[in-house]
Design a protein around this motif. Structure first.
Motif, PDB file in Angstrom:
ATOM      1  N   PRO A   1       0.788  -1.233   0.000  1.00 52.86           N
ATOM      2  CA  PRO A   1       0.000   0.000   0.000  1.00 52.86           C
ATOM      3  C   PRO A   1       0.824   1.290   0.000  1.00 52.86           C
ATOM      4  CG  PRO A   1      -0.932  -1.581   1.523  1.00 52.86           C
ATOM      5  CD  PRO A   1       0.377  -2.146   1.079  1.00 52.86           C
ATOM      6  N   LEU A   2       1.899   1.362   0.796  1.00 54.29           N
ATOM      7  CA  LEU A   2       2.670   2.605   0.838  1.00 54.29           C
ATOM      8  C   LEU A   2       3.380   2.844  -0.493  1.00 54.29           C
ATOM      9  CD1 LEU A   2       3.387   4.965   2.683  1.00 54.29           C
ATOM     10  CD2 LEU A   2       5.486   3.762   3.294  1.00 54.29           C
ATOM     11  N   PHE A   3       3.889   1.790  -1.097  1.00 50.15           N
ATOM     12  CA  PHE A   3       4.522   1.915  -2.404  1.00 50.15           C
ATOM     13  C   PHE A   3       3.491   2.358  -3.440  1.00 50.15           C
ATOM     14  CE2 PHE A   3       7.102  -0.435  -5.895  1.00 50.15           C
ATOM     15  CZ  PHE A   3       7.658   0.777  -6.299  1.00 50.15           C
ATOM     16  N   LEU A   4       2.262   1.832  -3.347  1.00 49.73           N
ATOM     17  CA  LEU A   4       1.195   2.245  -4.257  1.00 49.73           C
ATOM     18  C   LEU A   4       0.891   3.730  -4.076  1.00 49.73           C
ATOM     19  CD1 LEU A   4      -0.990   1.617  -6.322  1.00 49.73           C
ATOM     20  CD2 LEU A   4      -2.473   0.885  -4.440  1.00 49.73           C
ATOM     21  N   THR A   5       0.903   4.205  -2.846  1.00 49.93           N
ATOM     22  CA  THR A   5       0.685   5.628  -2.585  1.00 49.93           C
ATOM     23  C   THR A   5       1.725   6.477  -3.299  1.00 49.93           C
ATOM     24  OG1 THR A   5      -0.238   5.090  -0.409  1.00 49.93           O
ATOM     25  CG2 THR A   5       0.424   7.360  -0.765  1.00 49.93           C
ATOM     26  N   LEU A   6       2.967   6.015  -3.286  1.00 43.06           N
ATOM     27  CA  LEU A   6       4.044   6.743  -3.980  1.00 43.06           C
ATOM     28  C   LEU A   6       3.809   6.723  -5.487  1.00 43.06           C
ATOM     29  CD1 LEU A   6       6.786   8.219  -3.697  1.00 43.06           C
ATOM     30  CD2 LEU A   6       7.877   5.994  -4.009  1.00 43.06           C
ATOM     31  N   LEU A   7       3.336   5.604  -6.009  1.00 39.08           N
ATOM     32  CA  LEU A   7       3.088   5.497  -7.451  1.00 39.08           C
ATOM     33  C   LEU A   7       1.963   6.418  -7.908  1.00 39.08           C
ATOM     34  CD1 LEU A   7       3.394   1.625  -8.057  1.00 39.08           C
ATOM     35  CD2 LEU A   7       5.096   3.405  -8.491  1.00 39.08           C
ATOM     36  N   TRP A   8       1.028   6.738  -7.022  1.00 36.58           N
ATOM     37  CA  TRP A   8      -0.024   7.683  -7.389  1.00 36.58           C
ATOM     38  C   TRP A   8       0.573   9.043  -7.725  1.00 36.58           C
ATOM     39  CZ3 TRP A   8      -3.316   6.235  -2.525  1.00 36.58           C
ATOM     40  CH2 TRP A   8      -3.936   4.997  -2.736  1.00 36.58           C
ATOM     41  N   GLY A   9       1.700   9.368  -7.111  1.00 42.88           N
ATOM     42  CA  GLY A   9       2.421  10.585  -7.469  1.00 42.88           C
ATOM     43  C   GLY A   9       2.076  11.812  -6.659  1.00 42.88           C
ATOM     44  N   SER A  10       0.963  11.804  -5.938  1.00 44.18           N
ATOM     45  CA  SER A  10       0.546  12.965  -5.169  1.00 44.18           C
ATOM     46  C   SER A  10      -0.321  12.508  -4.017  1.00 44.18           C
ATOM     47  CB  SER A  10      -0.229  13.952  -6.050  1.00 44.18           C
ATOM     48  OG  SER A  10      -0.842  14.959  -5.259  1.00 44.18           O
ATOM     49  N   ALA A  11      -0.357  13.324  -2.959  1.00 44.01           N
ATOM     50  CA  ALA A  11      -1.184  12.982  -1.805  1.00 44.01           C
ATOM     51  C   ALA A  11      -2.655  13.318  -2.040  1.00 44.01           C
ATOM     52  CB  ALA A  11      -0.679  13.729  -0.571  1.00 44.01           C
TER      53      ALA A  11
END
Length: 274
Positions: free
Chosen positions: A192-202
């Protein structure tokens, strides 16, 4: 607590102690006296109320595949820096010396089935988790979706088997008031945290939700007798609540009809209730 004004609409429920306009909340159906509406001190609004939800069981897009996707050390550092610039709170990601990283994700808990919860030395209690429960959880880039599920159950002292729940990616499109949301169940090894980074923005309209595993009905033989008895009490309470709502709706309509007939000075006919 902060006073929050409800989204109130005027209505005329049956009068009890007075015959003035009362107000009814659009979200929770709370009926309150006109002069008391500013004293309400809780917020019942449900952000998922107008949400159109679709379950998507296809695998993630290649660019969001947290199992196969990799970065060089320099690429990872650059992406973390760009992501942290979009964060509006303290939930930034931190790069470690081994080029793993840590951070927070927020998970909405959308559980429609009752859960069993430990409460100190008291016997386990069966209850429904309140709507709109959100939990921020600290994890690393290597933490898997199944580990997040187990951590959430531990934080809320939920004793049910982790296999009864699933972590989902939440993708929101459209305005917040009338949004369309796609829910994608994550596999147990996705990160999940890596996926959050892949989204590119918060602030991309993405997020996470914990939901009941809907593939099959619960195996009732897995529950203890006291849990089954509490289930029955909960379901009876839900039944009683639904019947009361129907009765209240009938009383409101009856009051309105009687008032209209009185204004027209037409003879009243007592309704026959079946």
């Amino acid at each position: 607590m902060i006073s929050v004004r409800h989204p109130l609409i005027e209505s005329r429920p049956p009068a009890t102690f007075c015959d003035v306009f009362l107000y009814k909340c659009k979200s929770c159906n709370l009926v309150i006296h006109k002069n008391c509406k500013d004293l309400i001190r809780f917020n019942c609004q449900n952000p998922q109320q107008n949400e159109s939800q679709q379950i998507m069981k296809s695998p993630p897009e290649e660019k969001f595949d947290t199992i196969k996707r990799t970065f060089s050390n320099s690429q990872l550092a650059s992406r973390l820096e760009r992501y942290n610039k979009t964060v509006r709170n303290s939930f930034v990601m931190q790069l470690r010396k081994d080029y793993s990283f840590t951070g927070y994700i927020r998970v909405e808990l959308e559980l429609t089935r009752p859960i069993t919860v430990l409460d100190g030395n008291e016997p386990p209690r069966v209850k429904y988790l309140p709507k709109n429960t959100v939990k921020a959880i600290y994890l690393t880039s290597q933490t898997s979706a199944s580990q997040v599920v187990k951590a959430l159950l531990q934080k809320f002292k939920i004793t049910n088997d982790a296999r009864k729940f699933m972590l989902c990616e939440r993708i929101q499109k459209g305005r917040k008031e009338e949004s369309h949301v796609t829910i994608r169940p994550m596999t147990e090894f996705e990160r999940p945290l890596f996926l959050t980074l892949l989204w590119g923005s918060a602030h991309t309209g993405h997020g996470f939700r914990l939901k009941d595993h809907q593939e099959a009905e619960p195996d009732w033989f897995d529950f203890e007798e006291h849990e089954l008895k509490q289930f029955l009490r909960l379901y009876n309470d839900e039944k009683e609540k639904a019947l009361n709502e129907i009765q209240e709706g009938f009383e409101v309509r009856r009051y309105q009809i009687v008032k209209i007939l009185k204004e027209r000075k037409e003879p009243l006919v007592s309704p026959i209730l079946h």
